[in-house]
Motif scaffolding. Sequence first.
Motif, mmCIF file in Angstrom:
data_model
loop_
_atom_site.group_PDB
_atom_site.id
_atom_site.type_symbol
_atom_site.label_atom_id
_atom_site.label_comp_id
_atom_site.label_asym_id
_atom_site.label_seq_id
_atom_site.Cartn_x
_atom_site.Cartn_y
_atom_site.Cartn_z
ATOM 1 N N TYR A 151 23.549 45.627 42.993
ATOM 2 C CA TYR A 151 24.449 44.854 43.829
ATOM 3 C C TYR A 151 25.347 45.809 44.605
ATOM 4 C CZ TYR A 151 23.089 40.757 41.238
ATOM 5 O OH TYR A 151 22.362 39.736 40.688
ATOM 6 N N LEU A 152 25.369 45.712 45.910
ATOM 7 C CA LEU A 152 26.231 46.519 46.743
ATOM 8 C C LEU A 152 27.520 45.746 46.997
ATOM 9 C CD1 LEU A 152 23.623 47.808 49.343
ATOM 10 C CD2 LEU A 152 24.452 48.954 47.286
ATOM 11 N N LEU A 153 28.622 46.471 47.138
ATOM 12 C CA LEU A 153 29.880 45.825 47.459
ATOM 13 C C LEU A 153 29.770 45.168 48.832
ATOM 14 C CD1 LEU A 153 32.425 48.495 46.245
ATOM 15 C CD2 LEU A 153 31.639 46.489 45.066
ATOM 16 N N GLU A 154 30.298 43.952 48.947
ATOM 17 C CA GLU A 154 30.167 43.219 50.196
ATOM 18 C C GLU A 154 31.328 43.485 51.144
ATOM 19 O OE1 GLU A 154 29.397 39.150 49.444
ATOM 20 O OE2 GLU A 154 27.623 39.574 48.229
ATOM 21 N N GLU A 155 32.342 44.205 50.683
ATOM 22 C CA GLU A 155 33.411 44.621 51.572
ATOM 23 C C GLU A 155 33.970 45.931 51.051
ATOM 24 O OE1 GLU A 155 35.149 43.772 48.178
ATOM 25 O OE2 GLU A 155 34.022 42.228 49.199
ATOM 26 N N GLU A 156 34.642 46.656 51.872
ATOM 27 C CA GLU A 156 35.208 47.934 51.451
ATOM 28 C C GLU A 156 36.290 47.686 50.411
ATOM 29 O OE1 GLU A 156 37.386 51.807 53.503
ATOM 30 O OE2 GLU A 156 36.485 50.242 54.712
ATOM 31 N N GLN A 157 36.243 48.424 49.313
ATOM 32 C CA GLN A 157 37.204 48.186 48.249
ATOM 33 C C GLN A 157 38.586 48.699 48.649
ATOM 34 O OE1 GLN A 157 36.414 46.372 45.505
ATOM 35 N NE2 GLN A 157 34.637 46.111 46.800
ATOM 36 N N ARG A 158 39.596 47.999 48.143
ATOM 37 C CA ARG A 158 40.966 48.330 48.475
ATOM 38 C C ARG A 158 41.579 49.141 47.339
ATOM 39 N NH1 ARG A 158 39.349 43.524 49.522
ATOM 40 N NH2 ARG A 158 39.627 42.567 51.562
ATOM 41 N N GLY A 159 41.716 50.413 47.482
ATOM 42 C CA GLY A 159 42.343 51.250 46.464
ATOM 43 C C GLY A 159 41.784 50.955 45.097
ATOM 44 N N ASP A 160 40.530 51.318 44.874
ATOM 45 C CA ASP A 160 39.798 50.858 43.696
ATOM 46 C C ASP A 160 40.537 51.129 42.393
ATOM 47 O OD1 ASP A 160 37.242 49.832 42.547
ATOM 48 O OD2 ASP A 160 37.286 51.816 41.626
ATOM 49 N N ASP A 161 41.013 52.335 42.190
ATOM 50 C CA ASP A 161 41.685 52.671 40.936
ATOM 51 C C ASP A 161 42.933 51.814 40.724
ATOM 52 O OD1 ASP A 161 39.763 54.517 40.556
ATOM 53 O OD2 ASP A 161 41.048 56.289 40.683
ATOM 54 N N GLU A 162 43.677 51.598 41.788
ATOM 55 C CA GLU A 162 44.901 50.805 41.682
ATOM 56 C C GLU A 162 44.588 49.356 41.326
ATOM 57 O OE1 GLU A 162 48.618 49.323 44.500
ATOM 58 O OE2 GLU A 162 47.191 50.825 45.242
ATOM 59 N N VAL A 163 43.546 48.794 41.949
ATOM 60 C CA VAL A 163 43.158 47.406 41.681
ATOM 61 C C VAL A 163 42.706 47.247 40.231
ATOM 62 C CG1 VAL A 163 41.418 45.655 42.196
ATOM 63 C CG2 VAL A 163 42.592 46.815 44.058
ATOM 64 N N VAL A 164 41.865 48.171 39.758
ATOM 65 C CA VAL A 164 41.366 48.104 38.378
ATOM 66 C C VAL A 164 42.519 48.200 37.389
ATOM 67 C CG1 VAL A 164 39.911 49.217 36.655
ATOM 68 C CG2 VAL A 164 39.095 48.988 38.990
ATOM 69 N N GLN A 165 43.465 49.117 37.658
ATOM 70 C CA GLN A 165 44.594 49.283 36.749
ATOM 71 C C GLN A 165 45.471 48.031 36.724
ATOM 72 O OE1 GLN A 165 45.176 51.970 34.588
ATOM 73 N NE2 GLN A 165 46.516 50.357 33.787
ATOM 74 N N LYS A 166 45.708 47.434 37.899
ATOM 75 C CA LYS A 166 46.492 46.200 37.953
ATOM 76 C C LYS A 166 45.804 45.088 37.166
ATOM 77 C CE LYS A 166 49.123 46.458 42.277
ATOM 78 N NZ LYS A 166 49.274 45.865 43.623
ATOM 79 N N ALA A 167 44.487 44.945 37.368
ATOM 80 C CA ALA A 167 43.740 43.905 36.653
ATOM 81 C C ALA A 167 43.823 44.118 35.144
ATOM 82 C CB ALA A 167 42.286 43.889 37.109
ATOM 83 N N ALA A 168 43.714 45.374 34.713
ATOM 84 C CA ALA A 168 43.794 45.683 33.280
ATOM 85 C C ALA A 168 45.176 45.347 32.722
ATOM 86 C CB ALA A 168 43.466 47.152 33.042
ATOM 87 N N ASP A 169 46.232 45.657 33.492
ATOM 88 C CA ASP A 169 47.591 45.368 33.037
ATOM 89 C C ASP A 169 47.829 43.866 32.931
ATOM 90 O OD1 ASP A 169 48.074 48.068 32.969
ATOM 91 O OD2 ASP A 169 49.134 48.135 34.904
ATOM 92 N N ILE A 170 47.342 43.119 33.917
ATOM 93 C CA ILE A 170 47.519 41.662 33.901
ATOM 94 C C ILE A 170 46.753 41.056 32.725
ATOM 95 C CG2 ILE A 170 47.080 39.524 35.167
ATOM 96 C CD1 ILE A 170 47.326 41.309 37.748
ATOM 97 N N GLN A 171 45.530 41.549 32.502
ATOM 98 C CA GLN A 171 44.747 41.053 31.365
ATOM 99 C C GLN A 171 45.475 41.302 30.060
ATOM 100 O OE1 GLN A 171 40.294 41.749 30.679
ATOM 101 N NE2 GLN A 171 41.197 43.110 29.184
ATOM 102 N N GLU A 172 46.083 42.459 29.924
ATOM 103 C CA GLU A 172 46.806 42.784 28.693
ATOM 104 C C GLU A 172 47.996 41.848 28.504
ATOM 105 O OE1 GLU A 172 48.992 46.594 26.506
ATOM 106 O OE2 GLU A 172 48.034 46.842 28.455
ATOM 107 N N ALA A 173 48.707 41.546 29.606
ATOM 108 C CA ALA A 173 49.858 40.643 29.513
ATOM 109 C C ALA A 173 49.415 39.241 29.102
ATOM 110 C CB ALA A 173 50.589 40.597 30.855
ATOM 111 N N ILE A 174 48.318 38.767 29.683
ATOM 112 C CA ILE A 174 47.801 37.437 29.333
ATOM 113 C C ILE A 174 47.361 37.410 27.871
ATOM 114 C CG2 ILE A 174 45.939 35.782 29.782
ATOM 115 C CD1 ILE A 174 46.029 36.686 32.724
ATOM 116 N N SER A 175 46.666 38.463 27.446
ATOM 117 C CA SER A 175 46.179 38.538 26.063
ATOM 118 C C SER A 175 47.335 38.562 25.076
ATOM 119 C CB SER A 175 45.300 39.783 25.893
ATOM 120 O OG SER A 175 44.789 39.851 24.589
#
Length: 763
Positions: free
Chosen positions: A50-74
């Motif tokens: 699967y190829l990305l369908e749009e250019e990623q926006r600051g990939d490392d920053e997005v992944v880290q934000k998602a991980a932090d939000i997941q931790e808060a929800i958990s």
Amino acid sequence: MILPDIVPTVLIPVSAVLAIIFGAWLWKRVSAISMTPGQSVFRSQNGREYLLEEEQRGDDEVVQKAADIQEAISEGANSFLFTEYRYMGVFMVIMAVLIFALLGSITPEAGRTRADEVRNGLFSSIAFVLGAATSILSGYVGMKIATYANARTALEARKGIAPAFMCAFRSGAVMGFMLAGFGLLNLFIAIVLFQKAYGDDWKGVFEAITGYGLGGSSIALFGRVGGGIYTKAADVGADLVGKVEKDIPEDDPRNPAVIADNVGDNVGDIAGMGADLFGSFAESTCAALVVAAVSELGTTHNWPAMMFPLMVSATGILVCMLTTLIATDLKPAKQISEIEHTLKMQLIVSTVLMTPVALGLALVSLPETFELPVPSRTQGKEYDYKSVKNWYMFVCVACGLWGGLAIGLQTEYFTSNRYRPVQDVADACRTGPATDIIFGLALGYKSCIIPCFVMAITIYIANSLAGMLGIACAALGMLATLSSGLAIDAYGPISDNAGGIAEMAGMGEDIRERTDALDAAGNTTAAIGKGFAIGSAALVSLALFGAYITRAKIDLLESSILDPKVFAGLLVGAMLPYWFSAMTMKSVGKAALAMVEEVRRQFNTINGLMEGTARPDYSRCVKISTDSSLREMIPPGALVMLSPIIAGALFGTRTLAGMLVGALVSGVQVAVSMSNTGGAWDNAKKYIEAGASEHARELGGKGSDCHKAAVIGDTVGDPLKDTSGPSLNILVKLMAVESLVFAPFFVNIAGGEGLIFQFFSSS
């Protein structure tokens, strides 16, 4: 041909263990999605690149934000569930002691000793604790899976619909198979161990096993009510202030209630729903076993025939494994338009495959003909005997199987925004929230028609062929595809959370469109799951009611609807779902009021919050939801738990019988209309937001007056579809199984006439 005893002894635990292993394998595949910044997100899925369908926006920053939000929800979900389970632990101890004390103190009947009654009380208490613990495990495992998968689904949505869909569906399937596996395995082990203590008294074994269903449903009630109050208090507060007053997007990180809202999806829609459907499985199985134990199957100690209900569930697991691979590997959804079709095919294919399996199972595990006792209508005669053929049992299972599918498909029609009913509700938003609410209520009432006819036909056929055993097996048929049903049900909240995380992590509008499409399909599948739960609850409750009539020794000739005791109970029972719904909805309203005030306070006092330069105090909103839900779940739970005990002890077994029927009849209607009304309002809002058709674009899209009207309708529907509606099916099941467990105690008091009626008759 009759199966040898070794076949069910091997088939049932092996199927359960395979379900757990299959769930663990799916979990491992989900865990392969990296949540670590700096690691490439390009990978192969199912042999496809699967190829990305749009250019990623600051990939490392997005992944880290998602991980932090997941931790808060958990963390929020863990904190709430551990606190809730401490309350439930105290309840379990008190209830187990009560069961032992009441059942163990019964004056023995002819042919029974004091030791028999004490043993029944002890093992009923053990079964109750085991069922309650399994219910807690089911809810907790579901919550852990959901919080583990939601951020991964959001990250996969950057690649396209297919990877995100597979992640969400696999995660839902993990819960489905884990719950079905643990529930079946624990029940089978309990039966085998109880037989060691009871010896040849199979009737005693399966009467004690009913405590397993009572434990499962009592925990499910508190899980559904507590989780429902939590999630809807946060959801209503977030929507009213954020979307309506401040005109900011759903799940905007500036909204102080956004974390509590996402936590609520996990503790209410996942943990509560898992415990609910486990309770349905446990009670339907227990009802079938209790009725079968007094038939020729139990008196002749025919082990394969007695295990027929469990083998239906065991083979259902194996069928669902095959159908799951269709959605995860063979033909996953690759476009938005394919999502609902793929999920719907899970139910259709599993139903089609399960039908010949059920036929084969009935022919090889049951004797060609067996005798089943049914309450006699002849004066002075306790039982008549009905001759049942093995293929009759297949017809009963098939009626439940296909009846469940019919209810699911009609639920989809009334709650999916691809069909006219929801589009009409959306169109009604042109003239404001009042007409939106009027159309939504009308839709919910109308959606009761087909399920009631389906259940009526199923009940008539099953009862005509095999009495209450047939009705119990019809309920098992409806739940035979439990693993698939749970998978598509859990898929919805996971997708909803993924959309919230995508918004909060700043992944972009295109990603949010994909997660919204997944979520819209999830709303429909959640409504389908609730339809299955309500339909099976009605059948289970009726089967348990039949077992209660037998165990309470109620004479049908003396207990017609014209009996004033029965009719009085009928009226009170019909009122209970409304009383219960009033309590739960007011609880949501009170908690939501506190949430709205807190969100407004933060917007008014925290400088820079609207501009996005300041961080809201998420923890305050999480605390409000937690405290409110734990405090408010106790009165509705007490109403349900105490009503049968008070009615049976004070007013007698016949009054209680009327109350059970009244609660069943009105509870089913209210539950169906509430669930479908709320689902329709939610998807009408999403229909306007998506703007996928010319009609939807005419309504104005996000921020328009139509959209604000739809948000208000959705907000009104939140406690209907996620708190009061789903809890009502537990109400009708729990009252029935509790009455069955305590029936000997009620009979022992004043000969079943009740203390109050005995007092007035003697004076």
